[in-house]
Design a protein around this motif. Structure first.
Motif, PDB file in Angstrom:
ATOM      1  N   SER A   1       5.306   0.907   3.513  1.00 26.65           N
ATOM      2  CA  SER A   1       5.144   0.908   2.068  1.00 26.65           C
ATOM      3  C   SER A   1       6.107   1.883   1.412  1.00 26.65           C
ATOM      4  O   SER A   1       6.672   2.747   2.039  1.00 26.65           O
ATOM      5  CB  SER A   1       3.716   1.282   1.711  1.00 26.65           C
ATOM      6  OG  SER A   1       3.564   1.424   0.331  1.00 26.65           O
ATOM      7  N   SER A   2       6.206   1.747   0.122  1.00 23.60           N
ATOM      8  CA  SER A   2       6.993   2.710  -0.658  1.00 23.60           C
ATOM      9  C   SER A   2       6.238   4.013  -0.767  1.00 23.60           C
ATOM     10  O   SER A   2       5.072   4.097  -0.472  1.00 23.60           O
ATOM     11  CB  SER A   2       7.253   2.155  -2.042  1.00 23.60           C
ATOM     12  OG  SER A   2       6.049   1.896  -2.704  1.00 23.60           O
TER      13      SER A   2
ATOM     14  N   ARG B   1      14.353   6.876   2.118  1.00 26.08           N
ATOM     15  CA  ARG B   1      14.425   7.884   1.058  1.00 26.08           C
ATOM     16  C   ARG B   1      14.459   9.304   1.631  1.00 26.08           C
ATOM     17  O   ARG B   1      14.972  10.220   0.981  1.00 26.08           O
ATOM     18  CB  ARG B   1      13.254   7.723   0.092  1.00 26.08           C
ATOM     19  CG  ARG B   1      11.894   8.053   0.646  1.00 26.08           C
ATOM     20  CD  ARG B   1      10.825   7.777  -0.387  1.00 26.08           C
ATOM     21  NE  ARG B   1       9.487   7.812   0.180  1.00 26.08           N
ATOM     22  CZ  ARG B   1       8.426   7.291  -0.419  1.00 26.08           C
ATOM     23  NH1 ARG B   1       8.555   6.676  -1.589  1.00 26.08           N
ATOM     24  NH2 ARG B   1       7.234   7.358   0.137  1.00 26.08           N
ATOM     25  N   LEU B   2      13.919   9.480   2.840  1.00 23.19           N
ATOM     26  CA  LEU B   2      14.000  10.796   3.483  1.00 23.19           C
ATOM     27  C   LEU B   2      15.436  11.104   3.887  1.00 23.19           C
ATOM     28  O   LEU B   2      15.881  12.253   3.792  1.00 23.19           O
ATOM     29  CB  LEU B   2      13.073  10.848   4.693  1.00 23.19           C
ATOM     30  CG  LEU B   2      11.583  10.687   4.403  1.00 23.19           C
ATOM     31  CD1 LEU B   2      10.781  10.714   5.703  1.00 23.19           C
ATOM     32  CD2 LEU B   2      11.091  11.772   3.443  1.00 23.19           C
TER      33      LEU B   2
ATOM     34  N   ARG C   1       0.977  12.812   2.576  1.00 18.82           N
ATOM     35  CA  ARG C   1       1.919  12.456   3.646  1.00 18.82           C
ATOM     36  C   ARG C   1       3.351  12.439   3.106  1.00 18.82           C
ATOM     37  O   ARG C   1       4.284  12.871   3.793  1.00 18.82           O
ATOM     38  CB  ARG C   1       1.530  11.105   4.238  1.00 18.82           C
ATOM     39  CG  ARG C   1       2.186  10.791   5.563  1.00 18.82           C
ATOM     40  CD  ARG C   1       1.579   9.550   6.164  1.00 18.82           C
ATOM     41  NE  ARG C   1       0.200   9.755   6.553  1.00 18.82           N
ATOM     42  CZ  ARG C   1      -0.625   8.789   6.900  1.00 18.82           C
ATOM     43  NH1 ARG C   1      -0.223   7.533   6.896  1.00 18.82           N
ATOM     44  NH2 ARG C   1      -1.862   9.056   7.258  1.00 18.82           N
ATOM     45  N   LYS C   2       3.521  11.936   1.902  1.00 18.81           N
ATOM     46  CA  LYS C   2       4.853  11.927   1.297  1.00 18.81           C
ATOM     47  C   LYS C   2       5.359  13.353   1.099  1.00 18.81           C
ATOM     48  O   LYS C   2       6.515  13.667   1.419  1.00 18.81           O
ATOM     49  CB  LYS C   2       4.807  11.183  -0.037  1.00 18.81           C
ATOM     50  CG  LYS C   2       6.150  11.067  -0.735  1.00 18.81           C
ATOM     51  CD  LYS C   2       6.019  10.272  -2.027  1.00 18.81           C
ATOM     52  CE  LYS C   2       7.341  10.173  -2.751  1.00 18.81           C
ATOM     53  NZ  LYS C   2       7.222   9.417  -4.028  1.00 18.81           N
ATOM     54  N   ARG C   3       4.491  14.235   0.577  1.00 23.72           N
ATOM     55  CA  ARG C   3       4.877  15.627   0.373  1.00 23.72           C
ATOM     56  C   ARG C   3       5.267  16.275   1.694  1.00 23.72           C
ATOM     57  O   ARG C   3       6.296  16.955   1.800  1.00 23.72           O
ATOM     58  CB  ARG C   3       3.709  16.392  -0.254  1.00 23.72           C
ATOM     59  CG  ARG C   3       4.000  17.885  -0.477  1.00 23.72           C
ATOM     60  CD  ARG C   3       2.726  18.654  -0.766  1.00 23.72           C
ATOM     61  NE  ARG C   3       1.779  18.580   0.340  1.00 23.72           N
ATOM     62  CZ  ARG C   3       1.885  19.275   1.456  1.00 23.72           C
ATOM     63  NH1 ARG C   3       2.908  20.101   1.650  1.00 23.72           N
ATOM     64  NH2 ARG C   3       0.978  19.150   2.413  1.00 23.72           N
TER      65      ARG C   3
ATOM     66  N   GLU D   1       0.855  -1.183   0.000  1.00 19.80           N
ATOM     67  CA  GLU D   1       0.000   0.000   0.000  1.00 19.80           C
ATOM     68  C   GLU D   1       0.894   1.236   0.000  1.00 19.80           C
ATOM     69  O   GLU D   1       1.867   1.309   0.741  1.00 19.80           O
ATOM     70  CB  GLU D   1      -0.897   0.014   1.238  1.00 19.80           C
ATOM     71  CG  GLU D   1      -1.834   1.206   1.309  1.00 19.80           C
ATOM     72  CD  GLU D   1      -2.666   1.229   2.575  1.00 19.80           C
ATOM     73  OE1 GLU D   1      -3.581   2.054   2.660  1.00 19.80           O
ATOM     74  OE2 GLU D   1      -2.391   0.417   3.491  1.00 19.80           O
ATOM     75  N   SER D   2       0.557   2.203  -0.821  1.00 20.16           N
ATOM     76  CA  SER D   2       1.388   3.399  -0.931  1.00 20.16           C
ATOM     77  C   SER D   2       1.041   4.413   0.148  1.00 20.16           C
ATOM     78  O   SER D   2      -0.120   4.555   0.535  1.00 20.16           O
ATOM     79  CB  SER D   2       1.195   4.047  -2.305  1.00 20.16           C
ATOM     80  OG  SER D   2       1.666   3.202  -3.327  1.00 20.16           O
TER      81      SER D   2
END
Length: 368
Positions: free
Chosen positions: A367-368, A278-279, A250-252, A244-245
């Motif tokens: 998740s990614s 990745r952060l 939230r990513k932004r 699930e992405s």
């Protein structure tokens, strides 16, 4: 659909050992890094271990076992009979495992980080944990807007539940619905509360159950959907499952929190999940100093620009906070209270880790 599960052996096979460090030297290094403030902080499951919540990774973490197979998002929300059986297993185990997470208290690391947040040294925390303990540590002095802007739950929270049509409810209400629909399991849960002899619980609230049939477990239907004439048991917690992405919002927000900080502190995480790793990569690309406070190997070991301090946060974090805040640690009543607060209640050792290879478990929140 094929989704691979990252494991510590896969991710850390080439990791080199970190030199040992004394507590005094660790305190000096971390305090020096934090001096000046505006530090964005990423926390992982290692931060909650002193609250009695087991970490997935680490010396006895679940993912040390390469045979571990979690329930994937597409399995949990499957509309077929097979998907319903996944939900029966998930919700029975999570029903029994949620109370220890719900009742957990912030530990000394949560409270010291809360003191640093209150003092604006670390204005932003991005946590991979779903236990809500960062909120518990500071909610008595921060309002809802401050909590929302200061703490980002990257992988969601255990404390709310929603159906596939978006009807949202608190986890406690959903627990009551499960109890009403499954009186025999409610009686068993009350017995666990009384005796304290709980099954082994993971940080996502899942437990290990041996020799149990899930066929008679009733997953409550969404009452709001029933009012519209729909029968719907497709209900999940506000967690990000494998496959699930993470939402784009939230990513932004997580990227913006990294960009807003002058430097990045990582506490209690192996960074085995790409959503957090990745952060760190983003911070490195922006040439921000990065300090990693964690025991044992991690995915970030050896990355250029990442300093590593290999020691448990609970062993030094109060002293670090006092060193950074100076007289405020004594003169500010709220900070002084936070530095006196926090439990230390590590999970008891057991022998069930080996049993996990035969148990398909719940969400990874990674998740990614």
């Amino acid at each position: 659909m094929r989704v691979s599960v990252p494991t510590i052996p896969q991710l850390l096979a080439s990791a080199s050992p970190t030199p040992a460090i004394s507590p005094l030297e660790a305190i000096e290094r971390v305090a020096s890094f934090l001096t000046g403030g505006n530090v964005t902080t990423i926390t992982g499951a290692g931060v909650s271990v002193d609250s009695g919540i087991r970490a997935y990774r680490g010396e006895k973490g679940q993912y040390m076992n390469p045979n571990y197979k979690p329930i994937f998002y597409h399995e949990l929300v499957d509309e077929t009979v097979k998907g319903f059986k996944f939900r029966q297993r998930y919700w029975l185990r999570s029903y029994l495992g949620y109370p220890p997470v719900r009742d957990a208290l912030p530990n000394t690391t949560h409270c010291a980080l809360a003191a640093l947040q209150y003092a604006s040294v670390i204005p932003r925390i991005i946590t991979q944990n779903v236990d809500g303990l960062h909120h518990k540590a500071i909610s008595h002095v921060w309002n809802r807007n401050q909590l929302d802007s200061g703490i980002l739950e990257l992988h969601g929270t255990l404390h709310r539940v929603h159906c596939k049509h978006g009807h949202d409810v608190s986890r406690n209400i959903f627990q009551d619905r499960i109890s009403a629909a499954n009186p025999q399991w409610h009686a068993y849960a009350l017995e666990l509360e009384k005796t304290g002899n709980r099954p082994r619980t993971n940080p996502d609230g899942d437990v290990v159950l041996e020799g149990v049939s899930y066929d008679d477990f009733v997953v409550p239907e969404c009452p709001e959907c029933l009012m519209d004439g729909l029968h719907n048991t497709n209900i999940k917690p506000h967690l990000v499952f494998f496959g699930e992405s993470i939402s784009q919002e939230r990513k932004r927000r997580s990227y913006e929190d990294i960009e807003a900080g002058s430097r990045l502190l990582i506490v209690g995480s192996t960074l085995a999940t790409y959503s957090a790793f990745r952060l760190v990569k983003h911070a490195i690309e922006l040439q921000k100093p990065v300090l990693h406070l964690n025991i044992g190997p991690s995915r970030a070991d050896g990355l250029p620009g990442v300093q590593k301090v290999d020691i448990a946060s609970g062993d030094i974090i109060r002293q670090v906070t006092r060193a950074v805040l100076g007289t405020s640690a004594v003169q500010d009543n709220i900070i002084a209270e936070l530095l006196r607060s926090g439990i230390v209640k590590r999970p008891p050792p057991d022998h069930s880790d080996e049993d996990y290879s035969t148990n398909r478990n719940t969400a990874d929140m990674s998740s990614s």
